[in-house]
Design a protein around this motif. Structure first.
Motif, PDB file in Angstrom:
ATOM      1  N   TYR A  77      -9.898 -73.588  66.276  1.00  0.00           N
ATOM      2  CA  TYR A  77     -10.079 -72.650  65.176  1.00  0.00           C
ATOM      3  C   TYR A  77     -10.621 -73.419  63.986  1.00  0.00           C
ATOM      4  CZ  TYR A  77      -8.015 -68.602  67.338  1.00  0.00           C
ATOM      5  OH  TYR A  77      -7.791 -67.536  68.157  1.00  0.00           O
ATOM      6  N   LEU A  78     -11.699 -72.922  63.434  1.00  0.00           N
ATOM      7  CA  LEU A  78     -12.332 -73.545  62.281  1.00  0.00           C
ATOM      8  C   LEU A  78     -12.185 -72.636  61.071  1.00  0.00           C
ATOM      9  CD1 LEU A  78     -15.670 -74.751  63.910  1.00  0.00           C
ATOM     10  CD2 LEU A  78     -13.513 -76.019  63.635  1.00  0.00           C
ATOM     11  N   VAL A  79     -12.092 -73.256  59.902  1.00  0.00           N
ATOM     12  CA  VAL A  79     -12.023 -72.503  58.655  1.00  0.00           C
ATOM     13  C   VAL A  79     -13.064 -73.046  57.684  1.00  0.00           C
ATOM     14  CG1 VAL A  79      -9.588 -71.855  58.849  1.00  0.00           C
ATOM     15  CG2 VAL A  79     -10.206 -74.003  57.722  1.00  0.00           C
ATOM     16  N   LEU A  80     -13.495 -72.193  56.796  1.00  0.00           N
ATOM     17  CA  LEU A  80     -14.304 -72.582  55.647  1.00  0.00           C
ATOM     18  C   LEU A  80     -13.489 -72.248  54.409  1.00  0.00           C
ATOM     19  CD1 LEU A  80     -17.849 -71.384  56.723  1.00  0.00           C
ATOM     20  CD2 LEU A  80     -17.219 -73.725  56.090  1.00  0.00           C
ATOM     21  N   LYS A  81     -13.221 -73.297  53.597  1.00  0.00           N
ATOM     22  CA  LYS A  81     -12.400 -73.140  52.394  1.00  0.00           C
ATOM     23  C   LYS A  81     -13.211 -73.492  51.161  1.00  0.00           C
ATOM     24  CE  LYS A  81      -8.122 -74.737  54.579  1.00  0.00           C
ATOM     25  NZ  LYS A  81      -6.992 -75.679  54.464  1.00  0.00           N
ATOM     26  N   ASN A  82     -12.903 -72.787  50.078  1.00  0.00           N
ATOM     27  CA  ASN A  82     -13.403 -73.192  48.767  1.00  0.00           C
ATOM     28  C   ASN A  82     -12.194 -73.302  47.838  1.00  0.00           C
ATOM     29  OD1 ASN A  82     -12.762 -70.566  48.004  1.00  0.00           O
ATOM     30  ND2 ASN A  82     -14.885 -69.902  47.804  1.00  0.00           N
ATOM     31  N   GLU A  83     -12.428 -73.309  46.538  1.00  0.00           N
ATOM     32  CA  GLU A  83     -11.305 -73.474  45.611  1.00  0.00           C
ATOM     33  C   GLU A  83     -10.317 -72.314  45.669  1.00  0.00           C
ATOM     34  OE1 GLU A  83     -14.626 -71.439  43.364  1.00  0.00           O
ATOM     35  OE2 GLU A  83     -14.487 -73.166  44.676  1.00  0.00           O
ATOM     36  N   HIS A  84     -10.696 -71.199  46.288  1.00  0.00           N
ATOM     37  CA  HIS A  84      -9.819 -70.035  46.411  1.00  0.00           C
ATOM     38  C   HIS A  84      -9.102 -70.001  47.762  1.00  0.00           C
ATOM     39  CE1 HIS A  84     -11.553 -68.644  42.712  1.00  0.00           C
ATOM     40  NE2 HIS A  84     -12.767 -68.693  43.236  1.00  0.00           N
ATOM     41  N   GLY A  85      -9.304 -71.008  48.587  1.00  0.00           N
ATOM     42  CA  GLY A  85      -8.653 -71.055  49.899  1.00  0.00           C
ATOM     43  C   GLY A  85      -9.599 -70.666  51.017  1.00  0.00           C
ATOM     44  N   VAL A  86      -9.045 -70.327  52.165  1.00  0.00           N
ATOM     45  CA  VAL A  86      -9.839 -69.960  53.340  1.00  0.00           C
ATOM     46  C   VAL A  86     -10.632 -68.697  53.041  1.00  0.00           C
ATOM     47  CG1 VAL A  86      -9.756 -69.219  55.758  1.00  0.00           C
ATOM     48  CG2 VAL A  86      -8.213 -71.030  54.957  1.00  0.00           C
ATOM     49  N   GLN A  87     -11.939 -68.771  53.288  1.00  0.00           N
ATOM     50  CA  GLN A  87     -12.814 -67.615  53.088  1.00  0.00           C
ATOM     51  C   GLN A  87     -13.326 -67.045  54.405  1.00  0.00           C
ATOM     52  OE1 GLN A  87     -13.305 -66.206  49.943  1.00  0.00           O
ATOM     53  NE2 GLN A  87     -11.631 -67.665  49.605  1.00  0.00           N
ATOM     54  N   ALA A  88     -13.333 -67.871  55.455  1.00  0.00           N
ATOM     55  CA  ALA A  88     -13.802 -67.415  56.763  1.00  0.00           C
ATOM     56  C   ALA A  88     -13.190 -68.305  57.832  1.00  0.00           C
ATOM     57  CB  ALA A  88     -15.330 -67.474  56.834  1.00  0.00           C
ATOM     58  N   TYR A  89     -13.104 -67.756  59.031  1.00  0.00           N
ATOM     59  CA  TYR A  89     -12.591 -68.538  60.154  1.00  0.00           C
ATOM     60  C   TYR A  89     -13.194 -68.014  61.452  1.00  0.00           C
ATOM     61  CZ  TYR A  89      -9.517 -64.562  60.924  1.00  0.00           C
ATOM     62  OH  TYR A  89      -9.052 -63.301  61.147  1.00  0.00           O
ATOM     63  N   ALA A  90     -13.158 -68.871  62.455  1.00  0.00           N
ATOM     64  CA  ALA A  90     -13.614 -68.490  63.795  1.00  0.00           C
ATOM     65  C   ALA A  90     -12.827 -69.311  64.806  1.00  0.00           C
ATOM     66  CB  ALA A  90     -15.110 -68.744  63.959  1.00  0.00           C
ATOM     67  N   GLY A  91     -12.539 -68.697  65.938  1.00  0.00           N
ATOM     68  CA  GLY A  91     -11.791 -69.379  66.984  1.00  0.00           C
ATOM     69  C   GLY A  91     -12.489 -69.281  68.325  1.00  0.00           C
ATOM     70  N   GLN A 115     -23.084 -64.512  53.187  1.00  0.00           N
ATOM     71  CA  GLN A 115     -23.444 -65.771  52.542  1.00  0.00           C
ATOM     72  C   GLN A 115     -23.611 -66.890  53.571  1.00  0.00           C
ATOM     73  OE1 GLN A 115     -20.860 -66.668  49.191  1.00  0.00           O
ATOM     74  NE2 GLN A 115     -20.597 -64.489  48.790  1.00  0.00           N
ATOM     75  N   GLY A 116     -23.601 -66.530  54.848  1.00  0.00           N
ATOM     76  CA  GLY A 116     -23.830 -67.511  55.902  1.00  0.00           C
ATOM     77  C   GLY A 116     -22.587 -68.198  56.437  1.00  0.00           C
ATOM     78  N   LEU A 117     -21.404 -67.779  56.023  1.00  0.00           N
ATOM     79  CA  LEU A 117     -20.181 -68.451  56.463  1.00  0.00           C
ATOM     80  C   LEU A 117     -19.949 -68.267  57.960  1.00  0.00           C
ATOM     81  CD1 LEU A 117     -19.862 -68.215  53.295  1.00  0.00           C
ATOM     82  CD2 LEU A 117     -17.415 -68.278  53.729  1.00  0.00           C
ATOM     83  N   ALA A 118     -20.026 -67.039  58.438  1.00  0.00           N
ATOM     84  CA  ALA A 118     -19.804 -66.796  59.867  1.00  0.00           C
ATOM     85  C   ALA A 118     -20.869 -67.499  60.705  1.00  0.00           C
ATOM     86  CB  ALA A 118     -19.791 -65.295  60.160  1.00  0.00           C
ATOM     87  N   THR A 119     -22.097 -67.486  60.247  1.00  0.00           N
ATOM     88  CA  THR A 119     -23.173 -68.176  60.974  1.00  0.00           C
ATOM     89  C   THR A 119     -22.873 -69.664  61.072  1.00  0.00           C
ATOM     90  OG1 THR A 119     -24.801 -66.544  60.251  1.00  0.00           O
ATOM     91  CG2 THR A 119     -25.645 -68.677  60.988  1.00  0.00           C
ATOM     92  N   CYS A 120     -22.434 -70.268  59.989  1.00  0.00           N
ATOM     93  CA  CYS A 120     -22.084 -71.691  59.988  1.00  0.00           C
ATOM     94  C   CYS A 120     -20.965 -71.974  60.991  1.00  0.00           C
ATOM     95  CB  CYS A 120     -21.671 -72.121  58.586  1.00  0.00           C
ATOM     96  SG  CYS A 120     -21.060 -73.816  58.483  1.00  0.00           S
ATOM     97  N   LEU A 121     -19.930 -71.160  60.966  1.00  0.00           N
ATOM     98  CA  LEU A 121     -18.805 -71.353  61.884  1.00  0.00           C
ATOM     99  C   LEU A 121     -19.243 -71.208  63.345  1.00  0.00           C
ATOM    100  CD1 LEU A 121     -16.082 -69.384  59.910  1.00  0.00           C
ATOM    101  CD2 LEU A 121     -16.103 -71.866  60.329  1.00  0.00           C
TER     102      LEU A 121
END
Length: 187
Positions: A77-91, A115-121
């Motif tokens: 499981y991968l996450v993308l976090k910014n200063e507000h915490g986890v914004q996206a994840y994929a498993g 914004q490309g988060l899911a694509t990156c994951l």
């Protein structure tokens, strides 16, 4: 007690022979914003459920399901976090015998969508799948979720079937989609 024995037994049967899926954390820039791309940890689970609740209103996965998958050696499981915490994840759960990586979850908080988060994951999971010699990736997607279907199609996934009444909470159908990793270029 039985749960600990079951986890030990699973590790004994699978853990010794199944490569553990891992990813070194890194910073990525998406939509001109820095995000930390990393493996999901136990402390992220509450946020994963919160994102699901925001999107689906009734989360398909609860804390127990996420914790279970986070501890399976064949899941990543991968996450993308910014200063507000986890914004996206994929498993992804890997069946090493079938050489398939099955996408179990992909979600982006509504405030961070498009914004490309899911694509990156997904591209990162595709890279991990290729590194482990997988030949295919598979998933189920709601028949009504055209946005997700477009994303998967752009990444090379093709519809391969229909699962009638797949989603128990509302009875919606799901499409199965498959990606032939041997035909993927330029990830």
């Amino acid at each position: 007690m039985f749960k600990k024995f079951s986890q030990w037994w699973t590790w004994l049967l699978l853990g010794a022979t199944t490569p553990r899926l891992t990813l070194a954390p890194r910073t990525v820039i998406l939509a001109q914003q820095p995000y930390q791309l990393a493996m999901a940890q136990g402390e992220d689970v509450a946020r994963l459920v919160e994102i699901e609740r925001t999107i689906y209103h009734i989360p398909p996965w609860d804390e127990t399901a996420f914790y279970y998958d986070l501890h399976r050696p064949n899941c990543l499981y991968l996450v993308l976090k910014n200063e507000h915490g986890v914004q996206a994840y994929a498993g992804m759960a890997v069946n090493f015998e079938a050489k398939d990586g099955h996408l179990t979850n992909v979600a982006t908080h509504p405030a961070a969508q498009h914004q490309g988060l899911a694509t990156c994951l997904l591209r990162t999971l595709m890279q991990v799948a290729l590194q482990h010699g997988l030949l295919t990736m598979s998933l189920e997607v709601r028949a009504e979720n055209l946005t997700a279907q477009r994303l998967y199609h752009q990444l090379g996934f093709q519809k391969s079937g229909v699962k009638r009444h797949y989603y128990f909470e509302d009875g919606q159908d799901a499409y199965t989609m498959t990606l032939n990793l041997t035909q993927v270029k330029g990830i």
